[in-house]
Design an enzyme around this catalytic site. Sequence first.
Site, mmCIF file in Angstrom:
data_model
loop_
_atom_site.group_PDB
_atom_site.id
_atom_site.type_symbol
_atom_site.label_atom_id
_atom_site.label_comp_id
_atom_site.label_asym_id
_atom_site.label_seq_id
_atom_site.Cartn_x
_atom_site.Cartn_y
_atom_site.Cartn_z
ATOM 1 N N ARG A 94 0.758 -1.381 0.083
ATOM 2 C CA ARG A 94 -0.127 -0.485 -0.020
ATOM 3 C C ARG A 94 1.421 1.050 0.178
ATOM 4 N N PRO A 138 16.992 14.122 7.736
ATOM 5 C CA PRO A 138 17.422 13.482 9.456
ATOM 6 C C PRO A 138 16.697 14.335 10.454
ATOM 7 N N TRP A 166 14.655 8.474 5.287
ATOM 8 C CA TRP A 166 13.409 7.989 5.578
ATOM 9 C C TRP A 166 12.257 7.635 4.595
ATOM 10 N N PHE A 240 1.867 18.787 2.223
ATOM 11 C CA PHE A 240 1.212 18.624 2.577
ATOM 12 C C PHE A 240 -0.486 18.911 2.273
ATOM 13 N N CYS A 242 -0.398 16.749 -0.825
ATOM 14 C CA CYS A 242 0.082 15.622 -1.531
ATOM 15 C C CYS A 242 -0.354 14.395 -0.257
ATOM 16 N N LEU A 243 -0.125 15.349 1.370
ATOM 17 C CA LEU A 243 -0.039 14.658 1.814
ATOM 18 C C LEU A 243 -1.176 14.204 2.318
ATOM 19 N N GLU A 367 3.331 10.141 7.953
ATOM 20 C CA GLU A 367 2.546 11.309 7.045
ATOM 21 C C GLU A 367 1.649 11.865 8.357
HETATM 22 P P1 TGC Z 1 1.517 25.429 9.961
HETATM 23 O O1 TGC Z 1 1.846 27.028 9.619
HETATM 24 O O2 TGC Z 1 0.251 24.621 10.170
HETATM 25 O O3 TGC Z 1 1.079 25.490 8.196
HETATM 26 C C1 TGC Z 1 1.854 26.068 7.247
HETATM 27 C C2 TGC Z 1 0.664 26.115 5.746
HETATM 28 O O4 TGC Z 1 0.922 25.028 5.184
HETATM 29 C C3 TGC Z 1 -1.037 25.093 5.532
HETATM 30 N N1 TGC Z 1 -1.476 23.679 5.532
HETATM 31 C C4 TGC Z 1 -1.839 23.040 4.802
HETATM 32 N N2 TGC Z 1 -1.949 22.907 3.592
HETATM 33 C C5 TGC Z 1 -2.946 22.213 2.955
HETATM 34 N N3 TGC Z 1 -3.404 20.811 3.319
HETATM 35 C C6 TGC Z 1 -2.677 21.176 4.767
HETATM 36 N N4 TGC Z 1 -3.257 19.832 5.608
HETATM 37 C C7 TGC Z 1 -1.868 21.626 5.385
HETATM 38 N N5 TGC Z 1 -1.689 21.946 6.364
HETATM 39 C C8 TGC Z 1 -0.952 23.648 7.355
HETATM 40 C C9 TGC Z 1 -1.482 26.267 5.654
HETATM 41 O O5 TGC Z 1 -2.131 26.601 5.696
HETATM 42 C C10 TGC Z 1 0.032 26.866 5.845
HETATM 43 O O6 TGC Z 1 -0.150 27.865 4.975
HETATM 44 P P2 TGC Z 1 0.358 29.097 4.356
HETATM 45 O O7 TGC Z 1 -0.458 30.088 3.125
HETATM 46 O O8 TGC Z 1 -0.853 29.954 5.492
HETATM 47 O O9 TGC Z 1 1.536 29.588 4.614
HETATM 48 O O10 TGC Z 1 2.443 25.134 9.959
HETATM 49 P P3 TGC Z 1 3.368 24.102 10.959
HETATM 50 O O11 TGC Z 1 5.309 23.947 10.317
HETATM 51 O O12 TGC Z 1 3.076 24.836 12.057
HETATM 52 O O13 TGC Z 1 3.139 22.437 10.826
HETATM 53 C C11 TGC Z 1 2.775 22.570 11.652
HETATM 54 C C12 TGC Z 1 2.110 20.258 11.708
HETATM 55 C C13 TGC Z 1 2.468 19.987 12.612
HETATM 56 C C14 TGC Z 1 1.196 19.726 11.281
HETATM 57 C C15 TGC Z 1 2.888 20.262 10.195
HETATM 58 O O14 TGC Z 1 4.037 20.355 9.817
HETATM 59 C C16 TGC Z 1 2.514 18.474 9.890
HETATM 60 O O15 TGC Z 1 1.649 17.882 9.538
HETATM 61 N N6 TGC Z 1 4.002 17.289 10.162
HETATM 62 C C17 TGC Z 1 4.031 16.394 9.706
HETATM 63 C C18 TGC Z 1 4.679 15.999 8.888
HETATM 64 C C19 TGC Z 1 3.902 15.149 8.238
HETATM 65 O O16 TGC Z 1 3.319 14.285 7.779
HETATM 66 N N7 TGC Z 1 5.432 13.958 6.799
HETATM 67 C C20 TGC Z 1 5.138 13.515 6.236
HETATM 68 C C21 TGC Z 1 6.398 13.286 5.085
HETATM 69 S S1 TGC Z 1 5.947 12.518 3.995
HETATM 70 C C22 TGC Z 1 5.935 10.797 5.073
HETATM 71 O O17 TGC Z 1 5.389 10.400 5.829
HETATM 72 C C23 TGC Z 1 5.698 9.559 3.905
HETATM 73 S S2 TGC Z 1 5.783 7.864 4.373
HETATM 74 C C24 TGC Z 1 4.420 7.484 3.002
HETATM 75 C C25 TGC Z 1 4.140 5.699 2.733
HETATM 76 O O18 TGC Z 1 4.868 4.784 2.955
HETATM 77 O O19 TGC Z 1 3.472 5.721 2.585
HETATM 78 P P1 FAD Z 2 9.945 13.352 15.583
HETATM 79 O O1 FAD Z 2 9.848 14.668 15.078
HETATM 80 O O2 FAD Z 2 11.133 13.178 15.773
HETATM 81 O O3 FAD Z 2 8.935 12.548 16.582
HETATM 82 C C1 FAD Z 2 9.242 11.763 17.822
HETATM 83 C C2 FAD Z 2 8.283 11.749 18.264
HETATM 84 O O4 FAD Z 2 8.196 13.210 19.103
HETATM 85 C C3 FAD Z 2 6.947 11.653 17.940
HETATM 86 O O5 FAD Z 2 5.696 10.640 19.221
HETATM 87 C C4 FAD Z 2 6.058 12.627 18.232
HETATM 88 O O6 FAD Z 2 4.562 12.760 17.842
HETATM 89 C C5 FAD Z 2 6.237 13.529 18.839
HETATM 90 N N1 FAD Z 2 6.376 14.754 18.548
HETATM 91 C C6 FAD Z 2 6.928 15.506 17.656
HETATM 92 N N2 FAD Z 2 6.987 16.879 17.478
HETATM 93 C C7 FAD Z 2 6.151 16.927 18.925
HETATM 94 C C8 FAD Z 2 4.939 18.268 19.163
HETATM 95 N N3 FAD Z 2 5.145 19.282 18.590
HETATM 96 N N4 FAD Z 2 4.448 17.598 20.496
HETATM 97 C C9 FAD Z 2 4.067 16.353 20.939
HETATM 98 N N5 FAD Z 2 5.000 15.453 20.364
HETATM 99 C C10 FAD Z 2 5.545 16.046 19.344
HETATM 100 N N6 FAD Z 2 8.909 10.689 4.484
HETATM 101 C C11 FAD Z 2 8.914 11.677 3.900
HETATM 102 O O7 FAD Z 2 9.176 12.309 3.455
HETATM 103 N N7 FAD Z 2 8.735 10.779 2.165
HETATM 104 C C12 FAD Z 2 8.611 9.455 3.020
HETATM 105 O O8 FAD Z 2 8.260 8.826 1.403
HETATM 106 C C13 FAD Z 2 8.244 8.752 4.179
HETATM 107 N N8 FAD Z 2 8.521 7.370 4.504
HETATM 108 C C14 FAD Z 2 8.180 7.060 4.813
HETATM 109 C C15 FAD Z 2 8.432 5.217 5.358
HETATM 110 C C16 FAD Z 2 9.287 5.376 7.063
HETATM 111 C C17 FAD Z 2 8.546 3.814 6.870
HETATM 112 C C18 FAD Z 2 8.910 5.854 8.369
HETATM 113 C C19 FAD Z 2 9.275 5.331 9.612
HETATM 114 C C20 FAD Z 2 9.063 7.304 7.944
HETATM 115 C C21 FAD Z 2 9.133 8.018 6.769
HETATM 116 N N9 FAD Z 2 9.193 8.757 6.348
HETATM 117 C C22 FAD Z 2 8.310 9.954 4.984
HETATM 118 C C23 FAD Z 2 8.987 10.034 7.700
HETATM 119 C C24 FAD Z 2 8.284 10.241 8.192
HETATM 120 O O9 FAD Z 2 6.986 10.953 7.618
HETATM 121 C C25 FAD Z 2 8.740 10.828 9.958
HETATM 122 O O10 FAD Z 2 9.119 9.488 10.613
HETATM 123 C C26 FAD Z 2 7.551 11.239 10.073
HETATM 124 O O11 FAD Z 2 7.224 12.963 9.625
HETATM 125 C C27 FAD Z 2 8.021 11.983 11.958
HETATM 126 O O12 FAD Z 2 9.088 12.531 12.571
HETATM 127 P P2 FAD Z 2 10.401 11.733 12.529
HETATM 128 O O13 FAD Z 2 10.626 9.862 12.798
HETATM 129 O O14 FAD Z 2 11.817 12.843 12.066
HETATM 130 O O15 FAD Z 2 9.821 11.651 13.899
#
Ligand code: TGC
Ligand code: FAD
Length: 388
Positions: A94, A138, A166, A240, A242-243, A367
Amino acid sequence: MKNFESPNILNTDALLTEEELMIRNSVREFVSHEIMPHIADHYEKGYFPTELIPKLAELGTLGATIQGYGCAGVNYTSYGLIMQELERGDSGIRSFVSVQGALCMHPIDAFGTEEHKKKYLPKMASGELIGCFGLTEPDYGSNPGGMITRARKDGDSYILNGSKMWITNGGMAGVAIVWAKDDAGDIRGFIVDRDLPGFTVRNIEKKFSLKASVTSELIFEDCRVPASQMLNVKGLKGPFSCLNNARFGISWGVLGAAMACYDEALNYALTRIQFDKPIASFQLIQAKLANMVTEITKGQLLALQVGRLKDKGEAQPVHISMAKMNNVAKALEIARVARDILGASGITYEYQTGRHMLNLESVNTYEGTEDIHRLIIGHHITGIQAFR
Ligand code: TGC
Ligand code: FAD
């Protein structure tokens, strides 16, 4: 062979259209015949089954919601059902499909030029070209806004420096969607071809989760990318958005893993004899199974409502966070309880529950972690941002 049947106590199937059921059932059959017979072995060996890619493409699973360019153009609910079925097989399969479609094809479709779409989307829909998505670094996971990867303008190019950690599909990708800060400090997205000088990849081995998936580090050292490869979006809303699609798919996907665990635990409980009776006859085991099927049913309704809102163009990030947070956490809980019901057998590759349980640990983190989604919901209901 009898095909898998998902729990339908509340007749949730009746909420799906005939076309949605047909899509679900065809992917379900594919998973039973093509994934289930080999996945435990692949997982044990840490192998992503690349031989499945053309078949996944033929089924229309890659970029399934995109209209044209060789994509299936199905609605979001059908997309969710596809994810549910694939994750019944394995979260790694998936993940591959999520990244290819929601994280790589979607930004090209939404923010790319017509030239980009024609060049990349048909090859990605057919599985000939694999994509990866580089946001996390990282030192910047939950807080991607702090990223240090830079894109410095130099004539008609941008010079990329930094690393992404990652990254799913990294080691087998021919193209990467990479997010970096430009000279003004704005986050921009680039379509980066894998063969560009200065772009290297290192696979992350020795994982105990998502073993049937490729996870890598992307390294950019003075990697010159033509400015024409920049996507037409600025700021964090680019990655975001895309997310939003990928997280939605995950909220469905994990139900598939949960259903597989529930089904296995139920069948085991009905046949495992202790104290001269099937363990399914004990109240504590029944309570566990009842909670599992109830949470699956609630998760189906939650994911379906978000799917319907998405299909009407009304889904908000908070809806998606609620579904991702709840459904992954509940699926993980279900997998852990199913593992308990299986007793010692539950730690072997003969049963699938342990594999799903370990996969779901990653899914709960990527995500947006469970707590990050909790905080997104908290922000929505209180108006107070508690991340910082
Ligand atoms: P924040 O100040 O809240 O927002 C910054 C700008 O982004 C806009 N925005 C969004 N737009 C569209 N969709 C959303 N869901 C959005 N969320 C926020 C927001 O309106 C703002 O826009 P603008 O025009 O005002 O600048 O951002 P923040 O820096 O305070 O961050 C908030 C937080 C913690 C929620 C965010 O950073 C977050 O979601 N962190 C989690 C990171 C994450 O999900 N990483 C994923 C990496 S990819 C991955 O994991 C792939 S795994 C793939 C797989 O194998 O399936
Ligand atoms: P951290 O952000 O360091 O978080 C560590 C802990 O602290 C967590 O429990 C978290 O909830 C907590 N924490 C952090 N901030 C706060 C806060 N403000 N308040 C309270 N608690 C907090 N990323 C990509 O870009 N592309 C990919 O394709 C992708 N694929 C992945 C595949 C796998 C198998 C894995 C494991 C990860 C992948 N990722 C990818 C990365 C993934 O999105 C990150 O691991 C995730 O966003 C969390 O970041 P981190 O691991 O650095 O943890």
